[in-house]
Design a protein around this motif. Structure first.
Motif, mmCIF file in Angstrom:
data_model
loop_
_atom_site.group_PDB
_atom_site.id
_atom_site.type_symbol
_atom_site.label_atom_id
_atom_site.label_comp_id
_atom_site.label_asym_id
_atom_site.label_seq_id
_atom_site.Cartn_x
_atom_site.Cartn_y
_atom_site.Cartn_z
ATOM 1 N N GLY A 79 -102.797 12.766 88.795
ATOM 2 C CA GLY A 79 -101.898 13.784 89.342
ATOM 3 C C GLY A 79 -101.081 14.513 88.297
ATOM 4 N N LYS A 80 -101.092 14.064 87.079
ATOM 5 C CA LYS A 80 -100.348 14.732 86.012
ATOM 6 C C LYS A 80 -101.211 15.857 85.431
ATOM 7 N N TRP A 81 -100.620 16.684 84.594
ATOM 8 C CA TRP A 81 -101.304 17.807 83.954
ATOM 9 C C TRP A 81 -101.402 17.545 82.472
ATOM 10 N N VAL A 86 -105.995 23.608 90.410
ATOM 11 C CA VAL A 86 -106.202 22.271 90.966
ATOM 12 C C VAL A 86 -107.680 22.020 91.223
ATOM 13 N N ASP A 87 -108.422 23.080 91.562
ATOM 14 C CA ASP A 87 -109.861 22.943 91.848
ATOM 15 C C ASP A 87 -110.717 22.836 90.586
ATOM 16 N N GLY A 88 -110.094 22.945 89.417
ATOM 17 C CA GLY A 88 -110.815 22.828 88.152
ATOM 18 C C GLY A 88 -111.334 24.135 87.593
ATOM 19 N N LYS A 89 -111.300 25.202 88.381
ATOM 20 C CA LYS A 89 -111.788 26.505 87.927
ATOM 21 C C LYS A 89 -110.729 27.188 87.066
ATOM 22 N N ILE A 90 -111.195 27.941 86.074
ATOM 23 C CA ILE A 90 -110.265 28.686 85.226
ATOM 24 C C ILE A 90 -109.615 29.779 86.060
ATOM 25 N N ARG A 91 -108.274 29.780 86.088
ATOM 26 C CA ARG A 91 -107.561 30.788 86.878
ATOM 27 C C ARG A 91 -106.874 31.822 85.995
ATOM 28 N N ALA A 92 -106.708 31.474 84.702
ATOM 29 C CA ALA A 92 -106.092 32.417 83.767
ATOM 30 C C ALA A 92 -106.441 31.991 82.352
ATOM 31 N N ARG A 93 -106.338 32.961 81.441
ATOM 32 C CA ARG A 93 -106.507 32.635 80.029
ATOM 33 C C ARG A 93 -105.515 33.452 79.228
ATOM 34 N N HIS A 135 -107.595 25.468 73.826
ATOM 35 C CA HIS A 135 -107.005 24.379 74.599
ATOM 36 C C HIS A 135 -107.172 24.659 76.090
ATOM 37 N N HIS A 136 -107.294 23.589 76.857
ATOM 38 C CA HIS A 136 -107.455 23.696 78.301
ATOM 39 C C HIS A 136 -106.344 22.923 78.994
ATOM 40 N N ILE A 137 -105.784 23.523 80.038
ATOM 41 C CA ILE A 137 -104.802 22.846 80.880
ATOM 42 C C ILE A 137 -105.518 22.453 82.155
ATOM 43 N N THR A 138 -105.570 21.149 82.413
ATOM 44 C CA THR A 138 -106.271 20.634 83.588
ATOM 45 C C THR A 138 -105.452 19.552 84.264
#
Length: 72
Positions: A11-13, A53-60, A3-6
């Protein structure tokens, strides 16, 4: 399933299963999406990818069968 959180254009997640057209969950805050995403990932024994916010994966966060488990 992974699953991905984006962040959405409105403006919602969202928490979205990999390959799915629709989001599993839509929230107002990233924190709420992360909490719900972790619960979904645990239940489905998958991996959670948290995007900034920039779309890059910051954590997994892995909740499945880890091919490289820690040795103890």
């Amino acid at each position: 399933m992974n699953h991905h959180i984006t962040k959405r254009p409105d403006g919602k997640w969202q928490v979205k299963g990999e390959g799915n057209q629709r989001a599993s969950v839509v929230t107002d805050t990233q924190r709420e999406a992360i909490n719900l995403g972790r619960e979904i990932s645990r239940n489905q024994r998958g991996e959670l990818f948290i995007h900034g916010v920039d779309g890059k994966i910051r954590a997994r966060d892995s909740h499945g069968n880890d091919p490289y488990p820690p040795r103890g």
